[in-house]
Design an enzyme around this catalytic site. Structure first.
Site, PDB file in Angstrom:
ATOM      1  N   MET A 154       0.819  -1.209   0.000  1.00 52.38           N
ATOM      2  CA  MET A 154       0.000   0.000   0.000  1.00 52.38           C
ATOM      3  C   MET A 154       0.859   1.268   0.000  1.00 52.38           C
ATOM      4  SD  MET A 154      -3.023  -1.020   2.686  1.00 52.38           S
ATOM      5  CE  MET A 154      -4.037   0.422   2.322  1.00 52.38           C
ATOM      6  N   HIS A 155       0.203   2.384  -0.324  1.00 49.47           N
ATOM      7  CA  HIS A 155       0.688   3.754  -0.097  1.00 49.47           C
ATOM      8  C   HIS A 155       1.817   4.220  -1.018  1.00 49.47           C
ATOM      9  CE1 HIS A 155      -1.679   3.248   3.490  1.00 49.47           C
ATOM     10  NE2 HIS A 155      -0.798   2.486   4.085  1.00 49.47           N
ATOM     11  N   ASP A 164      -2.538  -5.022  -0.211  1.00 51.35           N
ATOM     12  CA  ASP A 164      -2.059  -6.278   0.387  1.00 51.35           C
ATOM     13  C   ASP A 164      -2.822  -6.662   1.648  1.00 51.35           C
ATOM     14  OD1 ASP A 164      -0.933  -4.227   1.906  1.00 51.35           O
ATOM     15  OD2 ASP A 164       1.128  -4.939   1.706  1.00 51.35           O
TER      16      ASP A 164
END
Length: 496
Positions: A79-80, A238
């Protein structure tokens, strides 16, 4: 028989699995890669490394199966991370990853410009160094020539999907982690973008996680030496895919996942739920579902760090094989897993870890066990917050490295004071990605139908009451360490 492929684009490697209609994993392939750290606090990677690893994995797997039997592919991704491409679709610079902490100033600037209350109102989350928004603002401030080239930003898995299909999309579970997305309206937040002067045109269109992004392009099929169509589905973040692959699609079970980072996650579908910023509140990869999540930044990473210091050549099974010889409480030793700062509940990028209680009798086994216990205490801080929000923690499904060690599973049951369950087919987020591909291929009418067929559990570890009582006392001591060490570690930063 037909098959689908689930691919997880992780921080340190890519894992791909082939799954049949019964939910059985019939083949798998893994590729490792390394993150670059050009400066202290920086964490970057050329996104084409993920693309190349995906092609290598697909070449390896597709060569083993009959023509046209593999019909769908989907993804899970870290992520991110911020990936930016120009009008020609070329990556402008290395991706800035989730564990990059260079954006402390941008975090403060965003708080000043927008305010925490506005962020919570429009995104249900506060802003932290790891999220995508401050990375974008850092690029704007420090690399304006690159920022001005941006045609679209993407998350890591979305870049790979684009390279395979030529189409740029994202989906709700990853969009939520950017802190530019309103998870209640399921749209990019015009309020946040306008206040920070970010052109909404650089945001990718959002489709459902199991929606088809496209098919493999002609060029990709030539690279893979195939001549049939394969559908590509957008996939999910995820943690969302890890939850889906563990059967976490309602409030009856919670998830603890320990990989590089550690996660405690629970479904929260209340229409009137308002997040206060102590936890993350994100969209699931299952339509119309939301979840609350707490994060320990250096979970499995702490164990890897210790192993590299003590026995770098050993595998983890060998490294932990005698852990039971160190008694509960690690002979009075306690570890805080703040190697990269800490997320939940402190949101502090500058705090650093410690061993407390070292003495002349401390052994390597005590240090190993204290790391396992410290990681578990940290995750328990998230679970404690969930309980304070009236989330009923009934049964925890444990996945990742901690699910492979019997002693660590018992530590989790005792610290969390709840039964721990493990998956029969534990393949992490890649399995959730395969489930999204299967739903996209319309193998099932609903995610509930798929759960009944694909999700099975094997091990149930119950808490031991005497252990739980001791761990409750130890956990209360653990919670004192952050406040006591925060000014000390802050003072030490000037000597780094």
């Amino acid at each position: 028989m037909n098959f689908v492929i689930g691919i997880d684009i992780g921080t340190s490697g890519l894992k791909s699995i082939v799954v049949n209609k019964k939910g059985e994993v019939v083949d798998s392939h893994s590729i490792s890669y390394k993150t670059e750290h050009p400066q202290s606090g920086y964490s970057e990677m050329d996104p084409n490394i993920w693309y190349k690893a995906t092609l290598d994995s697909l070449n390896h797997l597709l060569s083993k199966f009959d023509k046209e039997t593999i019909s769908g592919i989907s993804f899970s991704g870290q992520m991110h991370g911020l990936v930016v491409v120009d009008e020609d679709g070329k990556s402008i610079r290395p991706a800035i990853l989730w564990n990059d902490t260079r954006t402390s100033q941008e975090v403060e600037d965003i708080k000043q410009a927008i305010g925490i209350e506005t962020l919570l109102k429009h995104t249900q989350n506060t802003v932290l160094e790891g999220f995508t928004l401050p990375k974008l603002m850092w690029l704007k401030a420090h690399e304006p020539e690159n920022y001005n080239k941006i045609h679209k930003f993407m998350l890591p898995k979305d870049y790979v999907v684009y390279k395979l299909t030529g189409n740029i999309y994202t989906e709700p579970s990853d969009a939520a982690g950017t802190i530019m997305y309103n998870i209640k309206s399921e749209k990019w937040s015009k309020e946040i973008l306008n206040q920070l002067n970010i052109d909404s045109k650089i945001c990718p269109d959002v489709i459902a996680s199991h929606d088809r992004s496209g098919t493999l392009t002609k060029d990709i099929k030539e690279k893979l030496n195939i001549d049939w169509e394969i559908n590509v589905y957008q996939g999910g973040a995820d943690n969302a895919c890890g939850a889906l692959g563990s059967g976490i699609t309602d409030e009856t079970k919670q998830l603890v996942s320990i990989g590089t980072s550690g996660v405690a996650l629970s479904i929260e579908n209340s229409a009137n739920y308002e997040n206060d910023g102590n936890m993350h509140y994100f969209s699931h990869c299952v339509p119309n579902q939301k979840y609350v999540m707490g994060v320990t930044l250096s979970a499995g990473y702490s164990l890897e760090w210790l192993k590299q210091l003590i026995e770098p050549s050993e595998d983890f099974n060998t490294f932990l094989q005698d852990i039971s010889k160190s008694k509960l409480g690690s002979n009075g030793l306690m570890y805080t897993p703040y190697l990269l700062g800490e997320r939940t509940p402190y949101n502090d990028a500058s705090i650093r870890g410690s061993f407390i209680g070292l003495d002349a009798n401390t052994t390597q086994l005590d240090m190993k066990r204290s790391v396992l216990e410290g990681i578990t205490y940290s995750i328990n801080e998230s679970i404690e917050i969930m309980r304070s929000k009236d989330i009923d923690i009934k049964e925890i499904v444990s996945i990742g490295g901690s699910a492979k060690n019997a002693e660590w599973l018992q530590i989790q049951a005792d610290v969390f004071n709840v039964p721990i369950t493990t998956r029969t087919e534990e393949q992490g987020p890649a399995y959730g990605a395969a489930m999204l591909a299967a739903m996209g291929e319309q193998w099932f009418n609903s995610f509930n139908d798929m759960n009944e067929t694909w999700i099975n559990y094997r091990e149930h570890v119950s808490p031991i009451s005497s252990h739980t009582e001791s761990y409750e006392k130890l956990f209360n001591i653990y919670k004192l360490i952050y406040t006591a060490t925060q000014p000390i570690t802050k003072g030490l930063t000037q000597f780094k």
